[in-house]
Design a protein around this motif. Structure first.
Motif, PDB file in Angstrom:
ATOM      1  N   GLU A   1       0.828  -1.217   0.000  1.00 30.75           N
ATOM      2  CA  GLU A   1       0.000   0.000   0.000  1.00 30.75           C
ATOM      3  C   GLU A   1       0.857   1.260   0.000  1.00 30.75           C
ATOM      4  OE1 GLU A   1      -3.468   0.653   0.288  1.00 30.75           O
ATOM      5  OE2 GLU A   1      -3.593  -1.406  -0.484  1.00 30.75           O
ATOM      6  N   ASP A   2       2.018   1.175   0.646  1.00 31.16           N
ATOM      7  CA  ASP A   2       2.878   2.357   0.812  1.00 31.16           C
ATOM      8  C   ASP A   2       3.736   2.659  -0.408  1.00 31.16           C
ATOM      9  OD1 ASP A   2       1.902   2.550   3.327  1.00 31.16           O
ATOM     10  OD2 ASP A   2       3.614   1.572   4.294  1.00 31.16           O
ATOM     11  N   ALA A   3       3.724   1.786  -1.399  1.00 34.21           N
ATOM     12  CA  ALA A   3       4.586   2.006  -2.575  1.00 34.21           C
ATOM     13  C   ALA A   3       4.102   3.240  -3.337  1.00 34.21           C
ATOM     14  CB  ALA A   3       4.561   0.782  -3.467  1.00 34.21           C
ATOM     15  N   ARG A   4       5.008   4.170  -3.590  1.00 42.34           N
ATOM     16  CA  ARG A   4       4.667   5.417  -4.277  1.00 42.34           C
ATOM     17  C   ARG A   4       5.297   5.501  -5.651  1.00 42.34           C
ATOM     18  NH1 ARG A   4       6.278  10.731  -1.287  1.00 42.34           N
ATOM     19  NH2 ARG A   4       5.534  11.548  -3.273  1.00 42.34           N
ATOM     20  N   ASP A   5       6.532   5.002  -5.732  1.00 42.77           N
ATOM     21  CA  ASP A   5       7.318   5.188  -6.944  1.00 42.77           C
ATOM     22  C   ASP A   5       7.899   3.830  -7.319  1.00 42.77           C
ATOM     23  OD1 ASP A   5       8.009   7.078  -8.809  1.00 42.77           O
ATOM     24  OD2 ASP A   5       9.729   7.875  -7.702  1.00 42.77           O
TER      25      ASP A   5
ATOM     26  N   ARG B   1      15.194   4.508 -13.882  1.00 45.59           N
ATOM     27  CA  ARG B   1      14.211   5.578 -13.919  1.00 45.59           C
ATOM     28  C   ARG B   1      12.977   5.102 -13.171  1.00 45.59           C
ATOM     29  NH1 ARG B   1      11.782  10.226 -15.535  1.00 45.59           N
ATOM     30  NH2 ARG B   1      13.385  11.711 -16.041  1.00 45.59           N
ATOM     31  N   SER B   2      12.142   5.995 -12.712  1.00 49.21           N
ATOM     32  CA  SER B   2      10.936   5.538 -12.028  1.00 49.21           C
ATOM     33  C   SER B   2       9.676   6.086 -12.687  1.00 49.21           C
ATOM     34  CB  SER B   2      10.952   5.946 -10.557  1.00 49.21           C
ATOM     35  OG  SER B   2      10.707   7.328 -10.439  1.00 49.21           O
ATOM     36  N   VAL B   3       8.576   5.398 -12.405  1.00 47.38           N
ATOM     37  CA  VAL B   3       7.243   5.916 -12.757  1.00 47.38           C
ATOM     38  C   VAL B   3       6.413   5.907 -11.471  1.00 47.38           C
ATOM     39  CG1 VAL B   3       7.134   5.316 -15.215  1.00 47.38           C
ATOM     40  CG2 VAL B   3       6.571   3.578 -13.517  1.00 47.38           C
ATOM     41  N   PRO B   4       5.561   6.902 -11.297  1.00 48.12           N
ATOM     42  CA  PRO B   4       4.724   6.925 -10.100  1.00 48.12           C
ATOM     43  C   PRO B   4       3.753   5.740 -10.086  1.00 48.12           C
ATOM     44  CG  PRO B   4       4.098   8.704 -11.593  1.00 48.12           C
ATOM     45  CD  PRO B   4       5.323   8.071 -12.164  1.00 48.12           C
ATOM     46  N   ARG B   5       3.319   5.355  -8.893  1.00 46.15           N
ATOM     47  CA  ARG B   5       2.430   4.214  -8.703  1.00 46.15           C
ATOM     48  C   ARG B   5       1.248   4.198  -9.686  1.00 46.15           C
ATOM     49  NH1 ARG B   5       0.922   1.263  -3.888  1.00 46.15           N
ATOM     50  NH2 ARG B   5      -1.067   0.247  -4.265  1.00 46.15           N
ATOM     51  N   GLU B   6       0.585   5.358  -9.855  1.00 43.41           N
ATOM     52  CA  GLU B   6      -0.619   5.414 -10.698  1.00 43.41           C
ATOM     53  C   GLU B   6      -0.290   5.019 -12.137  1.00 43.41           C
ATOM     54  OE1 GLU B   6       0.525   8.464  -9.019  1.00 43.41           O
ATOM     55  OE2 GLU B   6      -0.224   7.261  -7.354  1.00 43.41           O
ATOM     56  N   LYS B   7       0.828   5.525 -12.644  1.00 43.44           N
ATOM     57  CA  LYS B   7       1.206   5.192 -14.029  1.00 43.44           C
ATOM     58  C   LYS B   7       1.597   3.715 -14.115  1.00 43.44           C
ATOM     59  CE  LYS B   7       2.283   6.311 -18.362  1.00 43.44           C
ATOM     60  NZ  LYS B   7       1.183   6.508 -19.346  1.00 43.44           N
TER      61      LYS B   7
ATOM     62  N   ILE C   1      13.015  -4.376 -10.638  1.00 41.82           N
ATOM     63  CA  ILE C   1      11.957  -3.411 -10.346  1.00 41.82           C
ATOM     64  C   ILE C   1      11.959  -3.228  -8.840  1.00 41.82           C
ATOM     65  CG2 ILE C   1       9.453  -3.056 -10.385  1.00 41.82           C
ATOM     66  CD1 ILE C   1       9.374  -4.854 -12.899  1.00 41.82           C
ATOM     67  N   VAL C   2      12.052  -1.979  -8.388  1.00 44.49           N
ATOM     68  CA  VAL C   2      12.081  -1.716  -6.947  1.00 44.49           C
ATOM     69  C   VAL C   2      10.940  -0.768  -6.590  1.00 44.49           C
ATOM     70  CG1 VAL C   2      13.509  -1.053  -4.979  1.00 44.49           C
ATOM     71  CG2 VAL C   2      14.610  -1.818  -7.098  1.00 44.49           C
ATOM     72  N   ALA C   3      10.044  -1.213  -5.708  1.00 46.66           N
ATOM     73  CA  ALA C   3       8.959  -0.348  -5.241  1.00 46.66           C
ATOM     74  C   ALA C   3       9.469   0.450  -4.040  1.00 46.66           C
ATOM     75  CB  ALA C   3       7.755  -1.199  -4.850  1.00 46.66           C
ATOM     76  N   LEU C   4       9.326   1.783  -4.127  1.00 47.21           N
ATOM     77  CA  LEU C   4       9.800   2.667  -3.052  1.00 47.21           C
ATOM     78  C   LEU C   4       8.610   3.343  -2.368  1.00 47.21           C
ATOM     79  CD1 LEU C   4      12.757   4.692  -4.653  1.00 47.21           C
ATOM     80  CD2 LEU C   4      12.894   2.606  -3.255  1.00 47.21           C
ATOM     81  N   ASP C   5       8.777   3.649  -1.068  1.00 55.96           N
ATOM     82  CA  ASP C   5       7.724   4.378  -0.347  1.00 55.96           C
ATOM     83  C   ASP C   5       7.976   5.888  -0.408  1.00 55.96           C
ATOM     84  OD1 ASP C   5       9.875   4.689   1.284  1.00 55.96           O
ATOM     85  OD2 ASP C   5       9.016   3.665   3.023  1.00 55.96           O
ATOM     86  N   ARG C   6       8.891   6.283  -1.291  1.00 53.52           N
ATOM     87  CA  ARG C   6       9.252   7.694  -1.446  1.00 53.52           C
ATOM     88  C   ARG C   6       9.589   7.929  -2.915  1.00 53.52           C
ATOM     89  NH1 ARG C   6      13.175   4.486   0.374  1.00 53.52           N
ATOM     90  NH2 ARG C   6      15.081   4.476  -0.862  1.00 53.52           N
ATOM     91  N   GLU C   7       9.899   9.187  -3.261  1.00 60.08           N
ATOM     92  CA  GLU C   7      10.285   9.464  -4.639  1.00 60.08           C
ATOM     93  C   GLU C   7      11.705   8.995  -4.899  1.00 60.08           C
ATOM     94  OE1 GLU C   7       9.719  13.511  -5.988  1.00 60.08           O
ATOM     95  OE2 GLU C   7       7.592  13.352  -5.454  1.00 60.08           O
ATOM     96  N   PHE C   8      11.908   8.432  -6.068  1.00 59.61           N
ATOM     97  CA  PHE C   8      13.243   7.992  -6.490  1.00 59.61           C
ATOM     98  C   PHE C   8      14.075   9.221  -6.864  1.00 59.61           C
ATOM     99  CE2 PHE C   8      15.811   6.144 -10.188  1.00 59.61           C
ATOM    100  CZ  PHE C   8      16.746   5.532  -9.370  1.00 59.61           C
ATOM    101  N   ASN C   9      15.329   9.241  -6.411  1.00 58.85           N
ATOM    102  CA  ASN C   9      16.206  10.380  -6.715  1.00 58.85           C
ATOM    103  C   ASN C   9      17.443   9.969  -7.485  1.00 58.85           C
ATOM    104  OD1 ASN C   9      14.838  12.607  -5.711  1.00 58.85           O
ATOM    105  ND2 ASN C   9      15.407  12.099  -3.620  1.00 58.85           N
ATOM    106  N   GLY C  10      17.326   8.964  -8.333  1.00 61.10           N
ATOM    107  CA  GLY C  10      18.477   8.461  -9.090  1.00 61.10           C
ATOM    108  C   GLY C  10      19.063   9.500 -10.030  1.00 61.10           C
ATOM    109  N   TYR C  11      20.268   9.222 -10.479  1.00 62.59           N
ATOM    110  CA  TYR C  11      21.003  10.151 -11.357  1.00 62.59           C
ATOM    111  C   TYR C  11      20.178  10.560 -12.580  1.00 62.59           C
ATOM    112  CZ  TYR C  11      24.613  12.062 -14.373  1.00 62.59           C
ATOM    113  OH  TYR C  11      25.321  12.883 -15.187  1.00 62.59           O
ATOM    114  N   TYR C  12      19.617   9.575 -13.286  1.00 63.41           N
ATOM    115  CA  TYR C  12      18.882   9.866 -14.522  1.00 63.41           C
ATOM    116  C   TYR C  12      17.463  10.370 -14.255  1.00 63.41           C
ATOM    117  CZ  TYR C  12      22.775   7.751 -16.936  1.00 63.41           C
ATOM    118  OH  TYR C  12      24.043   7.480 -17.409  1.00 63.41           O
TER     119      TYR C  12
END
Ligand SMILES: Nc1nc2c(c(=O)[nH]1)N[C@H]1C(S)=C(S)[C@@H](COP(=O)(O)O)O[C@H]1N2
Ligand SMILES: [Mo]
Length: 347
Positions: A120-124, A149-155, A198-209
């Motif tokens: 439930e907590d996965a955002r990105d 790169r990441s995409v938000p949960r909704e996408k 694929i990594v589900a994060l509970d916050r926004e991804f801040n990777g280089y790209y």
């Protein structure tokens, strides 16, 4: 293909050879930051981890056993048309050919996330490629990094496809064999090739790209904010006549090209030969296909006046968005959707 960089291979389609809505794989541009990774399908796995109840690893056969889906989607590199920027922006000097439209077959990201019981907590949702290397210019992390790169949960839970085929054939190594993401409506950097994790994060991804590269500035009440690139902006491109082509004065000349947008339909493409003082409506060809470009053409009466002539196209979509006449400097060398000037010669 026009070679923009040999190693890693960065190849551009000769856009004046645009013939059909589907771009053959041999003509589809290649944008790679690192060398193509060597992948052995027998040991390859797709890992799904992070904020999930059940960490999963899929073999290729296990993925193929999930429900299969085919979509058509246009992918444009966020730096496409960079060569048109004045002053010059750093980066690969793409002309018109860092864009293509293909049919992609694979499994929905949402099915893969469901199999791992996304929290439930996965955002990105971070998508990581198997390719890796060191970044040359600071600011840069030490050592090697993967392209991610990441995409938000909704996408991620909407329409992101993990594709193993392109135009009915297995992906080629250059386009991400054995598996790549296709993020419909988004600039190309989101469509991760050689997907391995694929990594589900509970916050926004801040990777280089995600942040240092492939971002642009947006203004809000707090000031200028560096924002990860995402949705493609409405755009059209003239395929023919090509820049530099000679047209007979007073003749009828066919102007043709393609137009695309994100999460909407192209409703209008117009041509100007006088910097926007007057516009001529082009004919949209075929049917609108979601997430795909629309081909268009116009029978245009070339001027009687001989000499240099600049033609530009402008697309409008069903959400009322149109191409601007100038590039927005907040975007740096990305999201280049202003009405591109194509210089031809009337002889
Ligand atoms: N793993 C990985 N995925 C990647 C890239 C990359 O360098 N490595 N380049 C991205 C960029 S910037 C673009 S525009 C598209 C290009 O996809 P294509 O080479 O199949 O046209 O892939 C994206 N996915
Ligand atoms: Mo790109």
């Amino acid at each position: 293909m026009i070679i923009r960089e040999k190693e890693p291979a960065n190849l551009e389609m000769t856009f004046s050879s645009l013939e059909s809505r589907i771009t053959p794989a041999e003509q589809f541009y290649v944008r790679s930051h690192f060398a193509v990774p060597e992948i052995d399908l027998t040991t390859w796995r797709l890992a799904v981890e992070g904020v999930v109840a059940r960490r999963r690893e899929f073999t290729f056969d296990e993925l193929r056993a999930l429900p299969q889906q085919t979509i058509e989607a246009t992918i444009e590199c966020a730096g496409n048309s960079r060569v048109f920027l004045v002053p010059k922006a750093k980066g690969v000097q793409w002309e018109l050919g860092a864009v293509g439209n293909a049919e992609w077959t694979g499994v929905l990201l949402r099915d893969v996330l469901a199999a791992a019981e996304l929290g439930e907590d996965a955002r990105d949702i971070v998508l990581e490629g198997a390719d890796r290397g060191a970044i040359a210019e600071p600011p840069r992390p030490a050592g090697e990094i993967h392209f991610a790169r990441s995409v938000p949960r909704e996408k991620a839970l909407d329409d992101v496809l993990l594709a193993y085929s392109m135009n009915g054939e297995p992906l080629t190594p250059a386009h991400g064999f054995p598996l790549r993401a296709v993020v419909p409506g988004w600039y190309g950097m989101a469509s991760i090739k050689w997907l391995q994790r694929i990594v589900a994060l509970d916050r926004e991804f801040n990777g280089y790209y995600q942040t240092v590269d492939y971002g642009c500035w947006q203004r809000d009440e707090a000031g200028a904010v560096l924002t990860p690139l995402s949705e493609m902006q409405v755009k059209s491109q003239i395929a023919r006549p090509a820049g530099g082509e000679r047209i007979r004065g007073g003749s009828t000349c066919k102007i043709s090209g393609a137009a695309w947008t994100c999460a909407a339909e192209i409703t209008r493409v117009e041509i100007t030969a006088n910097d926007g003082k007057s516009w001529h409506a082009a004919k949209l060809l075929g049917e609108a296909v979601p997430a795909s470009w629309r081909l268009w053409e116009l029978d245009w009466d070339a001027p009687q006046t001989l000499g240099k002539c600049t033609i530009r196209s402008r697309a409008t979509d069903s959400l009322g968005r149109s191409q601007p006449m100038e590039h927005d400097a907040n975007r740096g060398g990305y999201m280049i959707n202003f009405c591109l000037p194509i210089d031809i010669e009337v002889v």
